[in-house]
Design a protein around this motif. Structure first.
Motif, PDB file in Angstrom:
ATOM      1  N   THR A  83       0.679   8.576  10.793  1.00 49.21           N
ATOM      2  CA  THR A  83      -0.115   7.402  11.172  1.00 49.21           C
ATOM      3  C   THR A  83      -0.492   6.581   9.946  1.00 49.21           C
ATOM      4  N   LEU A  88       9.109   9.299  11.199  1.00 47.14           N
ATOM      5  CA  LEU A  88       8.883   7.856  11.118  1.00 47.14           C
ATOM      6  C   LEU A  88      10.154   7.081  11.459  1.00 47.14           C
ATOM      7  N   ALA A 104       1.234   6.101   7.200  1.00 48.19           N
ATOM      8  CA  ALA A 104       2.372   5.287   6.773  1.00 48.19           C
ATOM      9  C   ALA A 104       2.593   4.127   7.746  1.00 48.19           C
ATOM     10  N   ALA A 105       2.506   4.408   9.052  1.00 51.12           N
ATOM     11  CA  ALA A 105       2.749   3.353  10.042  1.00 51.12           C
ATOM     12  C   ALA A 105       1.668   2.281   9.954  1.00 51.12           C
ATOM     13  N   THR A 106       0.406   2.699   9.738  1.00 55.82           N
ATOM     14  CA  THR A 106      -0.684   1.736   9.614  1.00 55.82           C
ATOM     15  C   THR A 106      -0.475   0.855   8.386  1.00 55.82           C
ATOM     16  N   ALA A 107      -0.074   1.482   7.292  1.00 61.08           N
ATOM     17  CA  ALA A 107       0.172   0.721   6.065  1.00 61.08           C
ATOM     18  C   ALA A 107       1.298  -0.281   6.273  1.00 61.08           C
ATOM     19  N   ALA A 108       2.328   0.108   7.040  1.00 61.83           N
ATOM     20  CA  ALA A 108       3.480  -0.764   7.250  1.00 61.83           C
ATOM     21  C   ALA A 108       3.076  -2.038   7.983  1.00 61.83           C
ATOM     22  N   LEU A 109       2.077  -1.931   8.857  1.00 60.92           N
ATOM     23  CA  LEU A 109       1.639  -3.121   9.590  1.00 60.92           C
ATOM     24  C   LEU A 109       0.991  -4.135   8.651  1.00 60.92           C
ATOM     25  N   GLU A 110       0.527  -3.645   7.481  1.00 61.09           N
ATOM     26  CA  GLU A 110      -0.199  -4.530   6.559  1.00 61.09           C
ATOM     27  C   GLU A 110       0.661  -5.047   5.411  1.00 61.09           C
TER      28      GLU A 110
END
Lengths: 324, 302
Positions: A312, A293, A314-320
């Motif tokens: 994916t 990451l 963690a990255a998806t959560a980061a966008l939110e």
């Protein structure tokens, strides 16, 4: 003139070490140079005062000797009823001959810096002073090494004592899973990993072995009950702290001129389009996921699928994540 | 401040043990070895001399009066008095610090020896876990450069995975938070730097001599750019516990952490790994960096 304290403490060590059996409090007060014997023909009031002042002085001396590492033993004697006596076993109190070189003594000086600013700092300095007794004398050794103080938490010192005394302790703890609360544990062992201190022990309320990160302890560590209250198991479960014998292998794709750390650790496994492939061993999946990451698109996980999914997720959560 | 009685006692016992082991010793050597004045050595010897068993029945320690007049400590008799062993706290302090340096890969040879002696005498007072990722040839080359006061060319990969080759004046190896770093003057940055040893890919010892002296202020020199506030579920708390200047407060099921940020890209990378636990992040520039990195990851990871 009154006998100075260092002299009195030395005489106390000598007296308690040389006694065949034990010395009672009265014997200590009346015969060891540095304590005041009861005055002859004193009034009851004077005797009471003298006894009180001896008690205070002796209790403090005993505590300081124990803190210094001198095992002052309590000896009860059924013949004398409840009158308590004391002694020191010379073989247990003596420093083993370590015969240090001047360079070894210099390294110990560096080691004391590691605890600077923490309670254990003065313990480290005291320890070096003791070890200097059996070290060779040589020119000062300058070493190109240093240790900066670790993130300090004075709870470590109290926990080390509790482990040595096998004494239950209580403290406030902020857990990652169950929130803040009071914990009562029988501490078994202090563990250091990468500059972070942990204590492993038996959690009385949860009735199981638990690992605590010392930094999360708030306030004082309070002893509960008597010393010697429990046994420490021979095998202490290191749990998540263990080196982890189970190592798995992941295949990681890295962009050219990227993922240098992964490349150094891994084994080259060909190429895929514009990516270089490496097989990387890992003990903790979380750590490898975090590493991929942090490369922000410079690397991706090919397999196993579970790790790719964690990336994916963690990255998806980061966008939110909300703006605060 | 007056000296603590126990400090003095430890030194007195130290002098006694030292003289017993090394034989007749000039006061000057004792003063140097124990870091005190000759007058203090005399006072300590006198205090040992008059130490007595109960009832003043016996004086277990005796020095030669003639030698004393000549400023030499010569032991005539010592009836069983010696330095006292390390307390549990003292043992943990020393073995813990030395083992941490060893686990980080920055323990000198003499340190390995003294650690072995301590462990044998003290039966492992503390458990230290660590994996030294520093290649021995990296450490040896740096030590050689330092020993010969030579410049070194190092290939370095920083925390953001940027690779660079730098010429440095190497000064010393230092353990910070359980990791080993090289303190040096970097010719490229024209400033003092600390380089993490396990991120150094190669070292070449050069012929040029060290010109920049070591700095007095050891350790990190990064100045924080701003302060961040992060609300995170308790289960993600661990990821923020070692941030610089961190303050963590409980907030219902979450914690709120505030800490210093020197490099937003680095901190965003950290936050990314605990993103499923994150609730909110301040300031906006850190959120933007976090989202930018997350999008870059999603562009390649499927």
């Amino acid at each position: 003139m009154a006998v100075p304290k260092h002299q009195r403490l030395l005489n106390l060590i000598i007296g308690l070490s040389s006694t065949r059996h034990r010395l009672t409090r009265d014997q200590i007060r009346d015969t060891i140079e540095g304590y005041e014997p009861l005055p002859h023909g004193a009034s009851e009031e004077e005797v009471r005062k003298a006894e009180q002042s001896f008690e205070r002085m002796f209790e403090r001396d005993k505590k300081e000797l124990r803190e210094l590492g001198v095992p002052v033993e309590t000896v009860e004697d059924p013949v004398h009823g409840d009158e308590i006596g004391y002694r020191i076993r010379p073989a247990e109190a003596a420093m083993p001959a370590l015969d240090l070189t001047a360079a070894e003594l210099a390294v110990l000086g560096v080691a004391t810096d590691y605890w600077r600013g923490a309670v254990l700092g003065s313990d480290a300095t005291q320890a070096v002073a003791k070890l200097a007794s059996s070290a060779e004398h040589g020119p000062r050794v300058e070493l190109p090494f240093a240790a900066l103080p670790a993130v300090g938490n004075d709870a470590v010192a109290a926990l080390v004592e509790a482990v040595a005394d096998r004494q239950t302790v209580r403290f406030e703890y902020s857990s990652s899973s169950s929130g803040a609360g009071t914990r009562t544990i029988e501490p078994w062992r202090v563990v250091l990993r990468a500059g972070v201190a942990y204590v492993i022990g038996f959690d009385r309320d949860r009735e199981a072995a638990r690992t605590f990160r010392v930094q999360r302890i708030g306030g004082a560590v309070t002893p509960v009950g008597e010393p010697g209250a429990y046994d420490i198991p021979d095998e202490i479960p290191l749990g998540a702290l263990a080196e982890s014998g189970d190592v798995a292998t992941a295949r990681v794709a890295v962009r050219p001129e990227s993922g240098h750390a992964l490349r150094r650790r891994g084994t080259a496994a060909g190429a895929d389009g514009g990516w270089d492939l490496y097989d990387v061993e890992y003990a903790h999946a979380d750590a490898l996921v975090a590493e991929v990451l942090a490369l922000a698109g410079g690397a991706r996980i090919v397999s196993p699928a579970g790790l790719a999914k964690a990336v994916t997720k963690a990255a998806t959560a980061a966008l939110e994540v909300e703006r605060g | 401040m007056a000296e603590q009685a126990t400090d003095r006692l430890v030194r007195m016992l130290g002098i006694l043990t030292y003289v017993e082991k090394h034989g007749d010793t000039p006061f000057a050597e004792l003063a140097e070895h124990f870091g005190v004045s000759v007058a203090q050595v005399r006072a300590d010897l006198n205090a040992l001399w008059v130490a007595s068993e109960p009832g003043d029945s016996w004086f277990p320690i005796d020095f030669s009066a003639d030698a004393y007049e000549a400023d030499i400590a010569a032991l005539v008799r010592n009836d069983g008095v010696s330095q006292v062993r390390l307390s549990p706290r003292e043992a943990v302090a020393l073995v813990g610090a030395l083992s941490t340096m060893g686990a980080a890969g920055a323990l000198p040879e003499a340190g390995t020896q003294v650690l072995a002696k301590l462990r044998e005498a003290l039966a492992e007072p503390v458990t230290v876990i660590g994996d030294d990722h520093v290649a021995p040839e990296i450490r040896e080359s740096l030590l050689e450069a330092m020993r010969r006061y030579r410049l070194a060319e190092v290939e370095y990969v920083d925390a953001q995975d940027r690779r660079s080759t730098r010429v440095v004046d190497p000064h010393r190896l230092v353990v910070i938070d359980g990791h080993a770093y090289l303190e040096c003057f970097c010719r490229r940055a024209e400033d003092y730097r600390v380089l993490r040893l396990d991120r150094i890919a190669s070292v070449t010892v050069l012929d040029g001599a060290v010109e920049h002296p070591p700095t007095d202020t050891a350790g990190f020199t990064l100045t924080p750019a701003f302060r961040a506030t992060v609300r995170i579920a308790r289960s993600g708390r661990w990821a923020l516990e070692d941030m610089p200047g961190v303050v963590i407060e409980d907030a219902e099921e979450d914690v709120i952490a505030t800490f210093d940020v020197a490099d937003a890209a680095f901190v965003a990378g950290r936050l990314l790994s605990v993103a499923p636990h994150l609730r909110s992040v301040t300031p906006n520039r850190l959120v933007d960096e976090l989202r930018r990195q997350a999008q870059s990851v999603l562009d390649v990871q499927r």
